[in-house]
Design an enzyme around this catalytic site. Structure first.
Site, short mmCIF file in Angstrom:
data_model
loop_
_atom_site.label_atom_id
_atom_site.label_comp_id
_atom_site.label_asym_id
_atom_site.label_seq_id
_atom_site.Cartn_x
_atom_site.Cartn_y
_atom_site.Cartn_z
N ASP A 97 -25.96 92.14 88.66
CA ASP A 97 -26.07 92.20 90.11
C ASP A 97 -26.50 93.62 90.47
O ASP A 97 -26.21 94.57 89.74
CB ASP A 97 -24.70 91.87 90.72
CG ASP A 97 -24.75 91.71 92.22
OD1 ASP A 97 -25.83 91.91 92.80
OD2 ASP A 97 -23.71 91.39 92.81
N GLY B 297 -25.51 85.76 100.15
CA GLY B 297 -24.86 85.61 101.45
C GLY B 297 -24.11 84.32 101.64
O GLY B 297 -23.83 83.93 102.77
N ASP C 69 -22.37 82.09 89.22
CA ASP C 69 -21.37 82.96 88.60
C ASP C 69 -20.18 83.10 89.53
O ASP C 69 -20.29 82.86 90.73
CB ASP C 69 -21.96 84.34 88.34
CG ASP C 69 -22.05 85.16 89.64
OD1 ASP C 69 -21.15 85.98 89.88
OD2 ASP C 69 -23.00 84.94 90.43
N CYS D 210 -8.80 68.24 77.10
CA CYS D 210 -9.57 69.45 76.80
C CYS D 210 -9.54 69.72 75.29
O CYS D 210 -8.50 69.60 74.64
CB CYS D 210 -8.99 70.64 77.56
SG CYS D 210 -9.84 72.20 77.23
N CYS E 131 -5.62 74.53 74.34
CA CYS E 131 -5.01 73.21 74.50
C CYS E 131 -4.66 72.57 73.16
O CYS E 131 -3.74 71.74 73.09
CB CYS E 131 -5.96 72.30 75.30
SG CYS E 131 -6.05 72.74 77.05
N CYS F 92 -10.37 72.77 73.94
CA CYS F 92 -10.35 74.20 73.64
C CYS F 92 -9.17 74.55 72.74
O CYS F 92 -8.19 73.80 72.63
CB CYS F 92 -10.30 75.02 74.94
SG CYS F 92 -8.68 75.22 75.70
N PHE G 110 -23.61 93.95 97.00
CA PHE G 110 -22.43 93.36 97.62
C PHE G 110 -21.26 94.34 97.59
O PHE G 110 -20.52 94.48 98.57
CB PHE G 110 -22.05 92.06 96.92
CG PHE G 110 -20.84 91.39 97.52
CD1 PHE G 110 -20.97 90.60 98.66
CD2 PHE G 110 -19.59 91.55 96.97
CE1 PHE G 110 -19.85 89.99 99.23
CE2 PHE G 110 -18.46 90.95 97.53
CZ PHE G 110 -18.61 90.17 98.66
N HIS H 12 -9.11 79.30 78.56
CA HIS H 12 -9.12 77.87 78.92
C HIS H 12 -9.97 77.62 80.17
O HIS H 12 -10.77 76.68 80.19
CB HIS H 12 -7.71 77.35 79.15
CG HIS H 12 -7.68 76.02 79.83
ND1 HIS H 12 -7.92 74.83 79.17
CD2 HIS H 12 -7.52 75.69 81.15
CE1 HIS H 12 -7.89 73.83 80.04
NE2 HIS H 12 -7.65 74.32 81.24
#
Length: 375
Positions: free
Chosen positions: A91, A219, A269, A307, A312, A309, A95, A338
């Site tokens: 970025d 925005g 993002d 899940c 988990c 992952c 911002f 997770h």
């Protein structure tokens, strides 16, 4: 940079694509974890690679102030500095600068601001922002822009748009010069205009005419009601060139992500999944919940039984609640892992649904289940 659309959903604007970048191909749509200071909070680079992320986001403003460009140049760029061999989007820092309303002054040339770290004064122009991101060696860099808040007047919003458009042209000229010098990263312009349809249209047309490799929608997700977000997103996305990758900045809940995908957005993002992980809030297909709740004290089930992952597979809700209540750092690490895995898998599932030409059905089914658990 080459971008190609691979599949389209016939009942919506959802699409899959492939983006060619200096550090490898990027399949879209894609969620990008936020590593503001050159690290995704509480998550190691190896974990990001294990999950399957091909790109992360970092922040020009923060890296410029600390560790600074001397360190960044000495390290050979952010990839080497943080040991990440995949793509990085930065970025512009606009911002962050413009959120410091009491510490900055905007003029046609750029913005003067005070560091939130030590109060030192700095000046950023569109050209300097491009130069900084070249030192970082960003695969995708963003133009410097002026972000106006929800509720801003038309006059203020139009003034911000005029400056953003002028800065876009200057940033593009600076980027093209850096390309001639050997820089291989890409530049995205940013659509502004607050929540005024005609200003959004004007901004989108200016971005398209500028011909930057990609276009971001800025925005949004700045405090507006969900309905205003949807209305402005739908309007703006429809105005953007079909052949360019589209990026909505700062969205990270399943509802917002799926709405963006349905409108043909390719990239997004947000800091939310790791921020919520650090605060003990985790995502499941039946909706998010807080680990600290007493109902988890004797719950030896995983966060989400659907899940796959490693969190988990190995840890229970009871154990994670114990870590949270005892303020162990491991809770932040596991919950953040997770949550990132969950969103990455959501986007993968969305891609598959688009490929099967059933995205709208997938979105409806997912959200019906996700919203079944109200807190």
């Amino acid at each position: 940079m080459a971008f190609s659309v691979v599949c389209r959903d016939s009942a919506s604007s959802a699409r899959t694509g492939v983006l060619q970048l200096p550090h490898g191909k990027l399949a879209t749509p894609v969620f990008m974890p936020v590593g503001t200071n050159g690290t995704v909070k509480a998550v190691a680079v190896e974990d990001l690679q294990e999950i399957g992320f091909e790109i992360i986001l970092s922040n020009t403003y923060h890296l410029y102030l600390r560790p600074g460009m001397e360190v960044m140049a000495g390290a050979g760029g952010l990839h080497r500095f943080m040991h990440w061999d995949r793509n990085i989007l930065t970025d512009s820092g606009g911002f962050q600068v413009f959120s410091l309303s009491a510490l900055r002054k905007v003029c046609a040339e750029g913005v003067t601001f005070q560091s939130h770290i030590d109060g030192s004064r700095h000046f950023l122009s569109p050209e300097k922002t491009v130069e900084i991101q070249c030192v970082i060696n960003s695969d995708i860099q963003m133009q410097l822009d002026v972000c106006s808040a929800w509720g801003s007047s038309r006059k203020d919003s139009e003034e911000a748009l005029v400056i953003t458009t002028e800065w876009m042209i200057r940033a593009k000229n600076a980027w093209e010069q850096k390309r001639e010098e050997g820089y291989t990263g890409q530049l995205f312009s940013i659509v502004q205009g607050n929540f005024f349809p005609d200003l959004r249209k004007r901004s989108a047309e200016a971005c398209a005419a500028a011909g930057t490799p990609g276009i971001a929608i800025g925005g949004l997700s700045v405090g507006e009601p969900y309905e205003a977000f949807i209305e402005t997103l739908t309007l703006t996305a429809a105005l953007l060139p079909d052949e360019k990758p589209r990026y909505v900045m700062g969205i990270g809940t399943p509802e917002y992500i799926l709405e963006a995908i349905e409108n043909g957005i390719d990239m997004f993002d947000c800091v939310l999944p790791t921020r919520e992980g650090r605060n003990g809030r985790v995502y499941t297909r039946n909706g998010p919940f807080a680990l600290k709740k007493s109902e988890n004290t004797m719950d030896f089930m995983p966060i989400d039984k659907e899940c796959g992952c490693k969190v988990c597979r190995q840890y229970s809700r009871a154990y994670l609640r114990h870590l949270f209540k005892t303020q162990e750092i491991l809770c932040s690490m596991l919950a953040s892992y997770h949550n990132l895995y969950f969103l990455h898998q959501l986007v993968l599932d969305a891609r598959r649904a688009i490929e099967a030409n059933r995205f709208t059905a997938f979105k409806k089914e997912f959200l019906k289940k996700y919203r079944s658990r109200e807190e």
